[in-house]
Design an enzyme around this catalytic site. Structure first.
Site, PDB file in Angstrom:
ATOM      1  N   LEU A  39       0.822  -1.217   0.000  1.00  0.00           N
ATOM      2  CA  LEU A  39       0.000   0.000   0.000  1.00  0.00           C
ATOM      3  C   LEU A  39       0.855   1.265   0.000  1.00  0.00           C
ATOM      4  CD1 LEU A  39      -3.095   0.777   2.180  1.00  0.00           C
ATOM      5  CD2 LEU A  39      -1.079   2.238   2.405  1.00  0.00           C
ATOM      6  N   LEU A  40       0.473   2.191  -0.855  1.00  0.00           N
ATOM      7  CA  LEU A  40       1.084   3.531  -0.874  1.00  0.00           C
ATOM      8  C   LEU A  40       0.057   4.509  -0.344  1.00  0.00           C
ATOM      9  CD1 LEU A  40       2.807   5.294  -3.899  1.00  0.00           C
ATOM     10  CD2 LEU A  40       0.600   6.155  -3.097  1.00  0.00           C
ATOM     11  N   ASN A  41       0.497   5.454   0.505  1.00  0.00           N
ATOM     12  CA  ASN A  41      -0.384   6.607   0.766  1.00  0.00           C
ATOM     13  C   ASN A  41       0.375   7.908   0.584  1.00  0.00           C
ATOM     14  OD1 ASN A  41       0.251   5.308   3.491  1.00  0.00           O
ATOM     15  ND2 ASN A  41      -0.746   7.096   4.294  1.00  0.00           N
ATOM     16  N   ASP A  42       0.445   8.778   1.536  1.00  0.00           N
ATOM     17  CA  ASP A  42       0.850  10.173   1.292  1.00  0.00           C
ATOM     18  C   ASP A  42       2.182  10.359   0.554  1.00  0.00           C
ATOM     19  OD1 ASP A  42      -1.089  10.071   3.229  1.00  0.00           O
ATOM     20  OD2 ASP A  42       0.069  11.123   4.754  1.00  0.00           O
ATOM     21  N   TYR A 101       5.947   7.972   9.860  1.00  0.00           N
ATOM     22  CA  TYR A 101       4.807   8.636   9.237  1.00  0.00           C
ATOM     23  C   TYR A 101       5.248   9.853   8.417  1.00  0.00           C
ATOM     24  CZ  TYR A 101       0.996   5.868  11.293  1.00  0.00           C
ATOM     25  OH  TYR A 101       0.092   4.885  11.608  1.00  0.00           O
ATOM     26  N   SER A 102       4.254  10.553   7.883  1.00  0.00           N
ATOM     27  CA  SER A 102       4.512  11.575   6.860  1.00  0.00           C
ATOM     28  C   SER A 102       5.398  12.721   7.335  1.00  0.00           C
ATOM     29  CB  SER A 102       3.186  12.145   6.370  1.00  0.00           C
ATOM     30  OG  SER A 102       2.581  11.185   5.551  1.00  0.00           O
ATOM     31  N   ASP A 161       3.038  14.897  10.872  1.00  0.00           N
ATOM     32  CA  ASP A 161       3.184  15.356   9.487  1.00  0.00           C
ATOM     33  C   ASP A 161       3.891  16.718   9.381  1.00  0.00           C
ATOM     34  OD1 ASP A 161       1.606  13.085   9.183  1.00  0.00           O
ATOM     35  OD2 ASP A 161      -0.240  14.203   8.834  1.00  0.00           O
ATOM     36  N   GLU A 219      -4.705  16.894   9.119  1.00  0.00           N
ATOM     37  CA  GLU A 219      -3.505  16.153   8.750  1.00  0.00           C
ATOM     38  C   GLU A 219      -2.745  16.893   7.639  1.00  0.00           C
ATOM     39  OE1 GLU A 219      -4.369  11.553   9.835  1.00  0.00           O
ATOM     40  OE2 GLU A 219      -5.051  12.124   7.855  1.00  0.00           O
TER      41      GLU A 219
HETATM   42  C1  FRU Z   1      -2.591  10.804   6.125  1.00  0.00           C
HETATM   43  C2  FRU Z   1      -1.891  10.093   7.260  1.00  0.00           C
HETATM   44  C3  FRU Z   1      -0.930  11.006   7.979  1.00  0.00           C
HETATM   45  C4  FRU Z   1       0.050  10.036   8.575  1.00  0.00           C
HETATM   46  C5  FRU Z   1       0.131   8.976   7.513  1.00  0.00           C
HETATM   47  C6  FRU Z   1       0.335   7.583   8.034  1.00  0.00           C
HETATM   48  O1  FRU Z   1      -3.069   9.919   5.153  1.00  0.00           O
HETATM   49  O2  FRU Z   1      -2.839   9.570   8.175  1.00  0.00           O
HETATM   50  O3  FRU Z   1      -1.530  11.854   8.914  1.00  0.00           O
HETATM   51  O4  FRU Z   1       1.285  10.619   8.821  1.00  0.00           O
HETATM   52  O5  FRU Z   1      -1.077   9.035   6.798  1.00  0.00           O
HETATM   53  O6  FRU Z   1       0.542   6.706   6.970  1.00  0.00           O
END
Ligand code: FRU
Length: 483
Positions: A39-42, A101-102, A161, A219
């Site tokens: 999974l990829l997110n931010d 985290y981010s 973040d 966030e």
């Molecule tokens: C936003 C978030 C950030 C956090 C990161 C964790 O999508 O919830 O607040 O740092 O993703 O993966």
């Protein structure tokens, strides 16, 4: 072997093992940044450093769910040729054991500094968070310096973040936070040397000021200067839908105003969403060496049916948007695809002035699964005008209601769902389709709709329709597969 080496090895071995099943997915994207597996997110740490753009990302290599995140890493010179770099951060230390985290990147004395949140949970699920620093000489290997900020009084452990910038001979950091009263807030810190930081209070939110009732958590804040304005981008959680606004589970948008670096205060106006589509969250920007402000966002939304995406069967999930250059016009943020993306174009098809008054019209050479469409000088004087892609996503403009709609077939239950905005006039549409993603830039980027959608993999059709006579010019390109 150290814990760090162990985690990296496991992630790389897992990616190698899953590679063929991931790559067999017809919904793998051709020109969007996506994870090799998992999974990829931010977007994180986005910066142009020594000429190269570095884009890090939140990465869970071991499953298509959230968890103890790594920082994955891609680099590029031109947004067209990308290189997968080695893992930048693995969650190996006590202060980040439940996720790196981010965060963000900044250059300092010739080195690359990254700030990120160390997420820690104890056995009872209690959370703590630390803002951490890691430093690199080459942009690839990072030396962790550990926490530089511990959470001040007044906030819950949803404190994360960090986005850092330099202004007026000082460094500033914004952090996404939740106050003890459970209000979303953006918190400001200052520093002279990037190591010693002072808490300078709440910049906005926290139950006061212009956006006092804006949910329970903010966030991924990002504050920057653009064409005479200071713009604060953030992703609030806890807004209720309001007419056509705030339709997704969580939002991402901005306020514009003036940041006073002396007093550390920010006077600003109301909140606007950056994107009207189904899938857009946690955007991050950087200013590149040409002076452009460029944005990437995660093309999904947390807790929004993430686990129903069909790519899960192929052991990967989510992607970034295409990179967009931001403009501030009349106090509003516009987004346009970065010009480098034109280098992806092949097989141009041009239709000169088209007059259309029928449904489901197709044009010679205008089809495909990874295409760019440009419809310009659109005139819809009566009735509606629509474009349907892969029989699974439909854009329709109603000149009577003055509403633009993006419809897609839900990947959860197949039912048609929609997102909308009000438009005085439809002038042009710039559309980027990539197997299972669509980004629609309306009227030179005044509105954008970003969404995943899942047409049946062999359906490459693109259809145009109008209920009354509508006119437009059309260009279409196939876009090269770069991933
Ligand atoms: C936003 C978030 C950030 C956090 C990161 C964790 O999508 O919830 O607040 O740092 O993703 O993966």
């Amino acid at each position: 072997m150290s814990k760090d080496q162990q985690l990296r090895l496991e992630a790389n071995q897992h990616a190698a093992k899953q590679k063929s099943i991931v790559e067999q997915d017809p919904y793998r994207l051709h020109y969007h940044v996506m994870p090799p597996v998992g999974l990829l997110n931010d977007p994180n740490g986005f910066i142009q450093w020594r000429g190269t753009y570095h884009l890090f990302y939140q990465w869970m290599p071991f499953k298509t769910g959230h968890g103890s995140k790594f920082w994955g890493h891609y680099s590029t010179q031109d947004f067209v040729h990308w290189k997968q770099e080695e893992i930048a951060l693995a969650p190996s230390q006590w202060y980040e054991k439940n996720g790196c985290y981010s965060g963000s990147a900044i250059e300092h004395e010739g080195k690359l500094y990254i700030f990120y949140t160390g997420n820690v949970k104890d056995d009872d699920g209690n959370r703590e968070s630390y803002q951490c620093l890691a430093v690199s000489d080459d942009g690839i290997h990072f030396e962790k310096k550990g926490p530089v900020i511990e959470r001040p009084e007044g906030y819950t452990a949803h404190f994360r973040d960090p986005k850092v910038w330099e202004q007026d001979g000082q460094y500033f950091m914004v952090i996404g936070a939740q106050t003890k009263e459970l209000k979303g807030a953006v918190v400001l810190f200052r520093s002279r040397n990037l190591v010693d930081w002072t808490h300078a209070g709440i910049l906005t939110g926290g139950g006061n000021g212009r956006i006092k009732e804006y949910g329970y958590m903010f966030e991924c804040p990002d504050l920057f200067h653009l064409e005479g304005k200071d713009i604060l981008v953030f992703s609030p959680q806890g807004l209720e839908p309001e007419g056509m606004k705030y339709q997704n589970v969580y939002q991402a948008g901005y306020v514009t105003g003036t940041f006073d670096s002396k007093t550390g205060t920010f006077k600003h106006g109301g909140f606007y969403e950056l994107d009207q589509g189904f899938d857009f969250y946690a955007p991050q920007t950087t200013k590149d060496q040409q002076g452009r402000r460029i944005l990437f966002a995660w093309m999904s939304v947390p807790d929004q049916n993430e686990q129903d995406n069909p790519t899960i069967k192929h052991h990967w999930l989510h992607n970034m948007t295409i990179p967009r250059e931001l403009k501030c016009i009349g106090g509003k943020v516009y987004q346009v695809p970065v010009r480098e993306l034109a280098d992806l174009r092949v097989n141009e098809a041009v239709e000169h002035r088209i007059e259309l008054k029928q449904k489901n019209q197709q044009f010679e050479g205008v089809h495909g699964k990874a295409v760019e469409l440009l419809a310009e000088d659109i005139i819809v004087s009566k009735g509606w005008f629509d474009i349907t892609v892969g029989e699974a996503a439909r854009m329709v403009y109603s000149s009577e209601q003055k509403i633009f709609t993006l419809e897609r077939q839900s990947y959860v239950d197949g039912v048609v769902e929609k997102r909308q905005c009000r438009l005085n006039d439809l002038k042009n549409l710039h559309i980027f389709v990539d197997t299972s993603s669509i980004e629609v830039f309306i009227n030179d980027g005044e509105y954008v709709f970003s969404s995943r959608f899942y047409p049946s993999p062999n359906n490459e059709s693109i259809q145009f329709g109008a209920s009354e006579k509508s006119c437009f010019t059309l260009k279409k390109w196939d876009l090269t597969k770069i991933f």
